[in-house]
Enzyme design. Structure first.
Site, PDB file in Angstrom:
ATOM      1  N   ASP A 259       0.838  -1.201   0.000  1.00  0.00           N
ATOM      2  CA  ASP A 259       0.000   0.000   0.000  1.00  0.00           C
ATOM      3  C   ASP A 259       0.872   1.249   0.000  1.00  0.00           C
ATOM      4  OD1 ASP A 259      -2.010  -1.766   0.066  1.00  0.00           O
ATOM      5  OD2 ASP A 259      -2.859  -1.126   1.997  1.00  0.00           O
ATOM      6  N   ALA A 260       1.946   1.189   0.769  1.00  0.00           N
ATOM      7  CA  ALA A 260       2.805   2.371   0.888  1.00  0.00           C
ATOM      8  C   ALA A 260       3.464   2.704  -0.458  1.00  0.00           C
ATOM      9  CB  ALA A 260       3.864   2.139   1.955  1.00  0.00           C
TER      10      ALA A 260
ATOM     11  N   ASP B  18       0.795   4.249  -2.612  1.00  0.00           N
ATOM     12  CA  ASP B  18       0.516   5.623  -2.180  1.00  0.00           C
ATOM     13  C   ASP B  18       1.622   6.575  -2.617  1.00  0.00           C
ATOM     14  OD1 ASP B  18      -1.773   4.717  -1.065  1.00  0.00           O
ATOM     15  OD2 ASP B  18      -1.025   4.698   1.006  1.00  0.00           O
TER      16      ASP B  18
ATOM     17  N   LEU C  16     -35.026 -11.131 -14.826  1.00  0.00           N
ATOM     18  CA  LEU C  16     -34.968 -12.524 -15.261  1.00  0.00           C
ATOM     19  C   LEU C  16     -36.128 -13.304 -14.656  1.00  0.00           C
ATOM     20  CD1 LEU C  16     -31.175 -13.204 -14.668  1.00  0.00           C
ATOM     21  CD2 LEU C  16     -32.297 -13.045 -16.885  1.00  0.00           C
TER      22      LEU C  16
ATOM     23  N   GLU D 289     -23.363 -18.286 -14.816  1.00  0.00           N
ATOM     24  CA  GLU D 289     -22.673 -17.247 -14.048  1.00  0.00           C
ATOM     25  C   GLU D 289     -23.274 -17.205 -12.653  1.00  0.00           C
ATOM     26  OE1 GLU D 289     -23.310 -13.605 -16.216  1.00  0.00           O
ATOM     27  OE2 GLU D 289     -22.702 -14.549 -18.088  1.00  0.00           O
TER      28      GLU D 289
ATOM     29  N   ARG E  83     -30.218   0.907 -12.881  1.00  0.00           N
ATOM     30  CA  ARG E  83     -31.257   0.265 -13.663  1.00  0.00           C
ATOM     31  C   ARG E  83     -32.518   1.133 -13.715  1.00  0.00           C
ATOM     32  NH1 ARG E  83     -35.450  -3.278 -12.583  1.00  0.00           N
ATOM     33  NH2 ARG E  83     -35.945  -4.669 -14.310  1.00  0.00           N
TER      34      ARG E  83
ATOM     35  N   GLU F  42     -22.955  -5.968 -12.348  1.00  0.00           N
ATOM     36  CA  GLU F  42     -23.547  -5.868 -11.016  1.00  0.00           C
ATOM     37  C   GLU F  42     -22.583  -5.161 -10.072  1.00  0.00           C
ATOM     38  OE1 GLU F  42     -26.511  -7.152 -11.125  1.00  0.00           O
ATOM     39  OE2 GLU F  42     -27.162  -7.600  -9.072  1.00  0.00           O
TER      40      GLU F  42
ATOM     41  N   TYR G 286     -18.790  -6.191 -11.116  1.00  0.00           N
ATOM     42  CA  TYR G 286     -18.536  -7.360 -11.955  1.00  0.00           C
ATOM     43  C   TYR G 286     -19.279  -7.172 -13.274  1.00  0.00           C
ATOM     44  CZ  TYR G 286     -16.641  -9.788  -7.907  1.00  0.00           C
ATOM     45  OH  TYR G 286     -15.875 -10.154  -6.833  1.00  0.00           O
TER      46      TYR G 286
ATOM     47  N   LYS H  19     -32.683 -19.714  -8.486  1.00  0.00           N
ATOM     48  CA  LYS H  19     -32.527 -19.090  -7.170  1.00  0.00           C
ATOM     49  C   LYS H  19     -32.248 -20.141  -6.111  1.00  0.00           C
ATOM     50  CE  LYS H  19     -33.713 -15.146  -6.242  1.00  0.00           C
ATOM     51  NZ  LYS H  19     -34.592 -14.065  -6.647  1.00  0.00           N
TER      52      LYS H  19
ATOM     53  N   CYS I 201     -37.523  -0.955  32.044  1.00  0.00           N
ATOM     54  CA  CYS I 201     -36.229  -1.455  31.568  1.00  0.00           C
ATOM     55  C   CYS I 201     -35.937  -2.788  32.247  1.00  0.00           C
ATOM     56  CB  CYS I 201     -35.131  -0.443  31.877  1.00  0.00           C
ATOM     57  SG  CYS I 201     -33.483  -1.091  31.512  1.00  0.00           S
TER      58      CYS I 201
ATOM     59  N   CYS J 189     -32.644  -1.922  34.626  1.00  0.00           N
ATOM     60  CA  CYS J 189     -32.654  -0.987  35.758  1.00  0.00           C
ATOM     61  C   CYS J 189     -34.063  -0.667  36.235  1.00  0.00           C
ATOM     62  CB  CYS J 189     -31.932   0.305  35.389  1.00  0.00           C
ATOM     63  SG  CYS J 189     -32.893   1.339  34.256  1.00  0.00           S
TER      64      CYS J 189
END
Ligand code: IVH
Length: 711
Positions: free
Chosen positions: A35-36, A39, A85, A116, A150, A192, A242, A332, A427, A430
């Site tokens: 990362d450094a 950066d 779909l 997919e 969409r 997506e 994606y 599904k 409560c 308490c």
């Protein structure tokens, strides 16, 4: 000897490197730089671009986060409708679809399918084309022009400024890559956008720290994020994209879906790795069976498998029904759900006093996890479900969220000896009377000293990202407070051995800093090493600084960023408290002078410091030596009191980013020129406003002049 690069060559070189490493990191998941190191490259680019603003282009990796959309999102028509779909819920329905597909095509033709993963996010359409007018066109590169949601399928919303912040979306694709992938300079990509689990969990932690309701699931979180009007917030959320469709002028660009996925990959898009072309429906059935167990290990949500006919020519012949293509179907997965018995209900009291009913369930295995608790949200939800203790209930587990009860399962064989769930009037910890603010659904314990609230306050104080006190977790806090680990639950430790509950050692956050070694040594499973380590951690936290203290106090709506801005603005707790303790109007004004603080946050801060107990706590903490100052950072208001009018097209800055720069330096931007206008900033094709400025004698600047003024 290498010849020195000119600034524009060096800038281009840095951009290419950054793009390459962005791709490795965000698309290939195979970074080569730390990362450094990354950066450092980015900083070098930003410095050069600051020195040479005329060389800034819209597709520079430094320009992902830009100006806010001015007045919400503009609606735009899609090049071709974004349909949904049809679904299949079992193998039989899937095979019936396969039969329909084959019946509709000549029997001599083979049908290939592409499977997919069905990502559980929301679909986006990204339009690429030649230079958007902002960047250089650099020999036939394709630039991201527009990103649309969409919407209703025909018309979407232009969320380009947010899409640009998604690192796996290329801002531009060089001509060479287009060529390698066989893509023209203009095309459209659909796919997506998802929020990975890790980002979802982080987002919800932040929301909770800021007193906001957590998002229910990653899909809702992604949907909310993509429609946020603050690109810098979107950038922090780490959305991912994606790609799964490649279009040109509303038609599929390539003769096969499988080759389109390849082309998308080659041109730099992230394409789901699991996609596969298969020859028969039997293979598809197997693919689905293999895909379902992946759900728990992918790191993002999927809710099924999408099966598409591979050949575009066959797709064309199959056509569409009203709202969905005949050439594709979504298989599904069953929701990860289970049926179990509601044994009882616990009422948990949160840091803000909110009382949440939590279902205690007969443990049940759902998607590889044993579930014994589920949220019931609030009293209204219990009424809506009509659930009673002893009922059998359907429990669903979404992506990394607390399981929830979706319905009562009618079970005729089950004796109806069920019991009503009575929401307490007092409560459970308490015993003070619960209150419900008009218009809100939640009941709250308003006793600031309620042990349950103190417990949550302490846990928040010690949490990672707040005071970060290692060793001060659930079990330790419970012991210090002389409570069982789960209020309202059984008194058991992780090993199942009962905890010896002693009297409380502490009552407030301040007491933490008065703890002594002897106190801790008296606790269960606390030896000298543990005690010393914890004391050291507590001591260390004194130095965390004002922003962390503010965050730790748990003021409603004050999350990490707001706390930081408040600290930098006021520089000390004293100054902040003085500002917040004035009469309402003045306090509001003083607090809202802080960047990003609006009336709601200002009010919450003022209310917090109006409570005697809170003021005492702060005083106590200051006396105990907690650091309550921060380096003051005066927000540059170099343009305070000046009014600007923008006209024409500026060479590099968009109208929005120019406006944002002026406003963040304290200036005002107006739409029309008058004698009071301080400057007119004119670009190419400036029209009547420039004439008016000249006739009124108002000063005129070009972009460079504006940038100079901004310093
Ligand atoms: S194809 C007309 N492919 O599922 C074709 N959709 O239920 C429609 N989705 O709106 C899209 N992963 O948001 C397609 N690999 C994938 C998908 C996918 C997720 C979503 C998409 C769509 C919804 C349809």
């Amino acid at each position: 000897m290498a010849t020195a690069l000119t600034p524009d060559q060096e800038i281009e070189e840095l951009r290419d490197q950054l793009r390459h490493h962005e791709h490795l990191y965000y698309v290939e998941d195979a970074p080569e730089l730390t990362d450094a190191q990354y950066d450092a490259l980015m900083n070098r680019l930003k410095r050069l671009e600051e020195k040479h603003p005329e060389l800034v282009t819209a597709d520079s990796p430094s320009q992902r986060v830009g100006g806010k959309p001015k007045e919400g999102f503009v609606k735009m028509p899609h090049s071709r409708p974004m349909l949904s779909l049809d679904n299949a819920y079992n193998e039989e329905e899937l095979r019936a679809w396969d039969q329909r597909v084959r019946d509709a095509l000549p029997s001599t033709e083979a049908v290939r399918y592409v499977c997919e993963l069905k990502l559980d996010g929301l679909s986006l359409a990204l339009q690429y084309g030649p230079g958007s007018g902002l960047g250089s066109d650099k020999g036939g590169a394709a630039h991201l022009g527009r990103g649309l949601t969409r919407g209703d399928g025909s018309i979407g919303e232009d969320v380009t400024s947010n899409v640009r912040t998604i690192r796996s979306v290329p801002l531009s694709i060089p001509a060479a890559k287009l060529k390698a992938a066989g893509l023209p300079q203009s095309f459209e990509v659909r796919g997506e956008v998802v929020l990975p689990h890790a980002a979802f969990v982080k987002m919800n932690e932040e929301r909770e720290a800021a007193g906001q309701a957590p998002a229910a699931n990653p899909r809702n979180a992604a949907a909310g994020t993509i429609r946020t009007l603050e690109p810098n917030i979107v950038a922090q959320r780490r959305l991912d994209f994606y790609a799964y469709f490649l279009l040109k002028d509303g038609e599929f660009l390539l003769p096969q879906q499988s080759t389109a996925l390849e082309a998308l990959k080659t041109s730099g898009f992230r394409v789901n790795n699991y996609a596969k072309a298969l020859k028969s429906i039997d293979d598809v059935v197997k693919f689905i069976a293999d895909a379902e167990p992946l759900r728990d290990s992918l790191g993002y949500e999927i809710d099924g498998v999408v099966i598409k006919v591979d050949a575009t020519a066959q797709q064309r012949r199959l056509g569409f029904t009203g709202k969905a293509p005949r050439w594709a179907i979504a298989y599904k997965f069953a929701a990860r759900a289970g049926i179990t018995k509601l044994e009882g209900v616990l009422f948990q009291v949160g840091r803000t006093g909110k009382v949440t009913p939590v279902a205690a369930l007969t443990p049940v295995l759902i998607g590889g996890t044993t579930v014994s608790r589920a949220t019931l949200h609030n009293a209204d939800e219990i009424a809506r479900l009509g659930v009673r203790i002893g009922d059998f209930v359907q429990v669903e587990r979404g992506g990394d969220v607390i399981p929830k009860i979706v319905e009562v399962v009618e079970d005729k064989t089950h004796p109806r000896g069920t019991k009503e769930i009575v929401f307490p009037k007092n409560c459970p910890v308490c015993a003070s009377e619960l209150q419900r603010i008009e218009g809100e659904v939640d009941w709250r314990c308003v006793n600031n000293s309620c042990p349950a609230r103190v417990r949550e306050e302490l846990l928040h104080w010690s949490a990672r990202g707040v005071m970060n006190i290692e060793g001060l977790g659930d079990a330790m806090v419970a012991q210090l407070l002389g409570q069982s680990a789960e209020l309202g639950g059984d008194v058991v430790t992780e090993e199942g051995a009962p905890v010896v509950v002693r009297g409380p050692l502490i009552h407030t956050i301040g007491d933490l800093y008065r703890l002594k070694r002897e106190d801790l040594l008296g606790l269960e499973r606390v030896g000298e090493k543990t005690a010393d380590a914890l004391l050291e951690e507590i001591k260390r936290s004194k130095k965390a600084g004002l922003a962390r203290v503010l965050l730790g106090l748990g003021i409603r709506f004050v999350g990490e960023r707001t706390a930081q801005l408040l600290a930098e603005h006021f520089g000390s707790m004293d100054e902040l408290m003085t500002a917040a303790s004035q009469d309402a109007g003045k306090a509001g004004e003083a607090l809202e002078a802080v960047n990003e603080v609006g009336p709601k946050v200002a009010q919450a801060i003022a209310e917090f410091f109006a409570v005697e107990k809170n003021k005492d706590l702060v005083k106590d903490l200051a006396g105990l030596g907690l650091e309550m100052t921060a380096e003051k950072r005066v927000t540059t208001s170099t343009l305070e009191g000046l009014t600007f009018v923008l006209t024409g097209t500026l060479p590099n800055l968009t109208r929005e980013s120019a406006k944002e720069k002026i406003e963040s330096a304290g200036g005002r931007v107006s739409g029309s020129v008058s004698k009071k206008t301080s400057y007119v900033v004119a670009g190419e094709e400036a029209g009547s406003k420039l004439d008016k400025a000249n006739s009124l004698g108002v000063k005129v600047l070009d972009e460079a002049g504006l940038l100079e003024l901004l310093g």
